[in-house]
Design an enzyme around this catalytic site. Structure first.
Site, PDB file in Angstrom:
ATOM      1  N   LYS A  59       0.836  -1.200   0.000  1.00 34.01           N
ATOM      2  CA  LYS A  59       0.000   0.000   0.000  1.00 34.01           C
ATOM      3  C   LYS A  59       0.871   1.250   0.000  1.00 34.01           C
ATOM      4  CE  LYS A  59      -3.913  -2.260   2.230  1.00 34.01           C
ATOM      5  NZ  LYS A  59      -4.525  -2.691   3.488  1.00 34.01           N
ATOM      6  N   GLN A 103      -4.748  -1.236   9.578  1.00 30.89           N
ATOM      7  CA  GLN A 103      -4.709  -2.591   9.018  1.00 30.89           C
ATOM      8  C   GLN A 103      -5.333  -3.589   9.988  1.00 30.89           C
ATOM      9  OE1 GLN A 103      -3.741  -3.275   5.922  1.00 30.89           O
ATOM     10  NE2 GLN A 103      -3.975  -5.485   6.093  1.00 30.89           N
ATOM     11  N   ASP A 126     -11.134   3.096   4.046  1.00 27.29           N
ATOM     12  CA  ASP A 126     -11.576   1.700   4.011  1.00 27.29           C
ATOM     13  C   ASP A 126     -13.095   1.610   3.902  1.00 27.29           C
ATOM     14  OD1 ASP A 126      -9.715  -0.422   4.060  1.00 27.29           O
ATOM     15  OD2 ASP A 126      -9.218  -0.050   6.162  1.00 27.29           O
TER      16      ASP A 126
HETATM   17  N1  GUN Z   1      -6.947  -6.590   6.215  1.00 24.75           N
HETATM   18  C1  GUN Z   1      -7.252  -7.341   5.126  1.00 24.75           C
HETATM   19  N2  GUN Z   1      -7.885  -6.604   4.203  1.00 24.75           N
HETATM   20  C2  GUN Z   1      -7.999  -5.364   4.714  1.00 24.75           C
HETATM   21  C3  GUN Z   1      -8.547  -4.146   4.220  1.00 24.75           C
HETATM   22  O1  GUN Z   1      -9.087  -4.058   3.116  1.00 24.75           O
HETATM   23  N3  GUN Z   1      -8.437  -3.074   5.055  1.00 24.75           N
HETATM   24  C4  GUN Z   1      -7.859  -3.148   6.282  1.00 24.75           C
HETATM   25  N4  GUN Z   1      -7.824  -2.042   7.021  1.00 24.75           N
HETATM   26  N5  GUN Z   1      -7.338  -4.265   6.756  1.00 24.75           N
HETATM   27  C5  GUN Z   1      -7.392  -5.356   5.973  1.00 24.75           C
END
Ligand code: GUN
Length: 307
Positions: A59, A103, A126
């Site tokens: 990311k 995350q 998100d």
């Molecule tokens: N963990 C796995 N997928 C995601 C996601 O799309 N966003 C976040 N914040 N954590 C994750």
């Protein structure tokens, strides 16, 4: 999309995501040049979960490549909930940060819902905050979870108008299943959410013109669960032992989806592969959401990003 031997057309999510990222990058550069706003994304990770570390590193790299500010905050697994909430409060107040992503999963001693609820909904790239879930449910502009957003973009690109189609979503998570249902409902699909307690899952799936697999169980959806010609969106990312027994014994793994691809490709009309389908769309949509949040913070109408 690529046609292979009269079997299902492969929906090339990687290529689509690449084009989307190009559009976001160009739009973000114009926002910076014309309005002095450089989109900024802060990613917070707590602990050492290896898969999460890889996702977070990706990311950060993608965000920087798109010309945006990227801050990654790596916190110790023993970080208290109070300290994490204090960090979120500081990021909420930071005018150079337009998107905040914590995350998941978080360590067991932290209440994930309390943490997600502490993020300013207008920075919640998100789309997990209850305010954004509510906005999506009632059709107000907000921030939409990245994986379902990207999946619907792929479906519209592949099928055009989705009106009247029967969509079955297998999986009822807040991250994928539920927002996917809302998005497909707003595209005028007839939507069914099926899950682990559903009776005769195979029969429900066989009624789907659009089948979305988001259960997190490797290759659970079999070929004979699929209506001939259906569009299949595989959201699963599961690590399983390598096909080669020698490599498997060495601990080597491969990634498969929630759909038994080799069976499904012979029945479906269109299908996303794993890897290279939905996965790349998630990060592309995260960048798109960060751009959108930056525009709104500056009172600027975001440029249309969908193809
Ligand atoms: N963990 C796995 N997928 C995601 C996601 O799309 N966003 C976040 N914040 N954590 C994750």
């Amino acid at each position: 999309m690529t046609e292979i031997d009269g079997r299902a057309t492969i929906i090339d999510g990687k290529a689509f995501a690449g084009r989307l990222v190009e559009r976001v990058t160009a739009a973000a550069a114009r926002l910076s040049a014309d309005h002095g706003v450089r989109p900024g994304l802060a990613v917070v990770i707590v602990g050492e979960d290896p898969a999460s570390q890889i996702y977070v590193r990706n990311k950060g790299e993608r965000t920087r490549e798109a010309g945006m500010r990227s801050d990654t905050h790596r916190l110790d697994a023993a970080t208290s909930q109070a300290d994490l909430l204090a960090m979120i409060a500081a990021l909420n107040a930071d005018t150079g940060i337009h998107g905040i992503l914590v995350q998941l999963p978080l360590p067991g001693h932290i209440d994930a819902q309390a943490v997600l609820s502490a993020i300013d909904p207008d920075k919640d790239v998100d789309g997990f905050h209850v305010v954004n879930a509510g906005r999506l449910a009632v059709g107000l502009p907000g921030l939409v979870p990245c994986t379902p957003l990207g999946s619907v973009m792929l479906l519209k690109d592949a099928l055009g108008d989705l009106s009247g189609l029967n969509a079955v979503i297998v999986g009822r998570s807040n991250i994928v299943g539920k927002p996917m249902a809302q998005l497909l409902l707003s595209e005028n699909c007839t939507v069914t959410i099926a899950h682990s307690r559903s009776r005769d899952l195979a029969a429900i799936c066989r009624g789907a013109d659009i089948l979305v697999a988001a259960v997190g169980r490797p290759e659970m959806i079999r070929g004979d669960w699929i209506k001939p010609g259906a569009a299949v969106i595989d959201v699963g990312i599961n690590r399983v032992p390598s096909r080669d027994p020698v490599k498997a014994a060495e601990g080597k793994t491969r990634v498969v989806g929630d759909v038994a691809f080799d069976e499904a490709v012979a029945v479906a009309g269109r299908i996303t592969p794993v890897p290279g389908g939905v996965g790349p769309m998630t990060i592309a949509c995260l960048l798109a959401n960060t751009y959108t949040a930056a525009c709104r913070s500056a009172g600027v109408e975001p440029e249309p990003l969908a193809a």
